[in-house]
Design an enzyme around this catalytic site. Structure first.
Site, PDB file in Angstrom:
ATOM      1  CB  THR A  79     -12.910  -0.205  -4.615  1.00 11.66           C
ATOM      2  OG1 THR A  79     -12.307   0.827  -4.804  1.00 11.66           O
ATOM      3  CG2 THR A  79     -11.906  -1.469  -4.738  1.00 11.66           C
ATOM      4  CG  ASN A 168      -9.284   8.774 -11.061  1.00 10.90           C
ATOM      5  OD1 ASN A 168      -9.308   7.929 -12.235  1.00 10.90           O
ATOM      6  ND2 ASN A 168      -8.508   8.511 -10.347  1.00 10.90           N
ATOM      7  CD  GLN A 196     -13.773  11.308 -10.068  1.00 14.53           C
ATOM      8  OE1 GLN A 196     -14.583  12.408  -9.923  1.00 14.53           O
ATOM      9  NE2 GLN A 196     -13.057  10.706  -9.266  1.00 14.53           N
ATOM     10  CB  SER A 216     -18.018   5.982  -5.679  1.00 11.89           C
ATOM     11  OG  SER A 216     -17.517   6.019  -4.344  1.00 11.89           O
ATOM     12  CB  THR A 254     -25.659  -7.198   8.175  1.00  9.62           C
ATOM     13  OG1 THR A 254     -26.019  -8.277   8.668  1.00  9.62           O
ATOM     14  CG2 THR A 254     -26.958  -5.858   8.715  1.00  9.62           C
ATOM     15  CB  CYS A 337       3.502   5.083  -2.729  1.00 12.73           C
ATOM     16  SG  CYS A 337       4.125   5.455  -4.217  1.00 12.73           S
TER      17      CYS A 337
HETATM   18  N1  PLP Z   1     -13.197   4.794 -10.262  1.00  8.06           N
HETATM   19  C1  PLP Z   1     -12.732   6.173 -10.276  1.00  8.06           C
HETATM   20  C2  PLP Z   1     -12.582   6.805 -11.633  1.00  8.06           C
HETATM   21  C3  PLP Z   1     -12.491   6.737  -9.397  1.00  8.06           C
HETATM   22  O1  PLP Z   1     -12.074   7.925  -9.105  1.00  8.06           O
HETATM   23  C4  PLP Z   1     -12.491   5.846  -7.662  1.00  8.06           C
HETATM   24  C5  PLP Z   1     -12.053   6.721  -6.484  1.00  8.06           C
HETATM   25  O2  PLP Z   1     -11.025   7.770  -6.515  1.00  8.06           O
HETATM   26  C6  PLP Z   1     -12.839   4.774  -7.640  1.00  8.06           C
HETATM   27  C7  PLP Z   1     -13.254   4.149  -8.901  1.00  8.06           C
HETATM   28  C8  PLP Z   1     -13.017   3.873  -6.380  1.00  8.06           C
HETATM   29  O3  PLP Z   1     -13.923   4.373  -5.825  1.00  8.06           O
HETATM   30  P1  PLP Z   1     -14.335   4.110  -4.299  1.00  8.06           P
HETATM   31  O4  PLP Z   1     -13.555   5.283  -3.307  1.00  8.06           O
HETATM   32  O5  PLP Z   1     -15.554   4.362  -3.953  1.00  8.06           O
HETATM   33  O6  PLP Z   1     -13.863   2.671  -3.798  1.00  8.06           O
END
Ligand code: PLP
Length: 403
Positions: A79, A168, A196, A216, A254, A337
């Protein structure tokens, strides 16, 4: 019955090697190893972490075929990486004195919320132009529309293309090689949300020469709260966090040494380690042969080998998920939600489903540890839960007719 986890697109179990690294680099002060330091410190406690921290950059770079570890910037998760890619490119454009209205963000209607909301924020804040490319009923990107938008925006300012490697929710893959070729031809910046991909399908900058890539750790056997942004040498982004000069002056704060080193270990284990669609196909065949009125999203197009997104005629997702949860299965709905209830998935809405269907999908996402026996148990419970919901529904219709 032992609970069964079938929600690997939401998060994965941490791998043993990554967990050991996390613990090793979180040692207590009385440990003889004392691997608890701040890697930015110039004294011994910081210095002794440096090579492991640098190696993690190399491991993540190698995973995606990036030429240099220094092009990897660690973050708190995808994110943050996605926010940094999109807002960072936009703010850099503004910092250079350019007009916000000449910044075009071109992305798809089915991206993760991190992408869509970051783009909407740039649109609200500074009147950047947002272009959402539609998808087909199967979830495929409308490439003709993308080419049309690129032609319309040619010469109008700076363009940032942001597309996901794999969805996802449905697992549908986007044609990244074609998108990258268009980005290069049109001189547009290209960001890929590759979250993914690792451990499931190949993703390499050698084939898809993107400028920015988000990853991620917790989606590939690493810990939660760690991510990475690949930033190609020469690409300028404004920083989102201001403060210290960590991560080569690109992210203040940090450094999460244990998380980053554990991420590196997980990344190394995912190198050339992809999933076969065998178990997913076994699951889909079993579901189709035991339940009528089932629709699998994106079934006819290229998909992740671990993801199946089901819709069952006459079955609401919430009751289905509750029934499966009671039976011990962790699967996922369209979208949850903030309240914890299920809302319609923007991905399924974009694929043309109505609000009820878009809130009724069930996503099963497999991991390397899942077995045929687990799939058999899952399908057995699924059949009972779906039949139960349908039977209650028709009993309700019968009794309401009597009144
Ligand atoms: N992008 C995709 C395609 C995802 O599936 C996700 C998480 O569900 C994210 C971004 C966000 O990842 P993170 O949980 O590391 O913030």
């Amino acid at each position: 019955m032992k609970p069964i986890y079938l929600d690997h697109n939401a998060t994965t179990q941490i791998e043993k090697g990554a967990q050991s690294a996390l613990l090793f680099f979180s040692s207590t002060a009385t440990d003889p190893d004392q691997n608890f330091g701040n890697v930015s410190s110039i004294h011994w406690a910081g210095r002794k972490l440096k090579s492991a921290w640098e190696e993690a950059h190399e491991q993540v770079a190698t995973l995606i075929g990036a030429p240099r570890g220094e092009e990897i910037c660690f973050t708190s998760g995808a994110t943050e990486s996605i926010n940094t890619a999109i807002k960072g490119a936009f703010f850099d454009y503004l910092e250079r004195g350019e007009s916000a209205a000449n910044f075009h963000i071109i992305t798809s209607a089915v991206e993760h919320e991190a992408t869509i909301e970051s783009a909407r924020f740039c649109e609200r804040l500074g009147a950047a132009k947002l272009h959402l490319i539609p998808v087909s009923a199967e979830g495929e990107l409308d490439m003709a529309k993308l080419e049309e938008v690129l032609a319309q925006t040619r010469g109008l300012g700076k363009r940032l293309l942001s597309f996901m490697a794999a969805n996802n929710e449905t697992g549908v893959l986007f044609p990244l090689e074609k998108i990258a070729a268009l980005a290069a031809k049109e001189d547009a910046l290209l960001h890929i949300d590759a979250v993914q991909a690792p451990g499931r399908i190949e993703f390499s900058l050698a084939k898809i020469p993107a400028d920015l890539v988000s990853l991620s750790a917790h989606k590939m056997g690493g810990p939660k709260g760690v991510g990475a942004l690949y930033i190609k040498r020469g690409i300028k982004l404004a920083n989102l966090l201001h403060g210290g000069a960590q991560e080569r002056k690109r992210r203040a704060g940090t450094i999460n040494v244990p998380g980053i080193i554990a991420f590196g270990v997980a990344a190394a284990s995912k190198q050339n380690n992809f999933m076969s669609p065998e178990l997913r196909d076994y699951l889909e065949l079993a579901v189709r042969s035991h339940i009528s009125g089932v629709h699998i999203q994106g079934q006819g197009v290229s998909r992740l080998p671990n993801t199946s997104n089901f819709l069952f005629d006459g079955v609401r997702g919430e009751s289905l998920l509750m029934g499966l949860d009671l039976a011990g299965f962790a699967v996922s709905s369209g979208s949850a939600c903030n309240s914890g209830s299920i809302g319609p998935s923007h991905v399924l809405l974009a694929m043309g489903h109505d609000k009820i269907a878009a809130a009724s999908a069930v996503r099963v996402s497999l991991g390397p540890s899942n077995t045929r026996a687990e799939i058999d148990a899952f399908v057995g419970s699924l059949v009972k839960v779906v039949q139960g919901i349908r039977a209650r529904k028709s009993a309700h219709i019968d009794s309401s007719h009597k009144i």
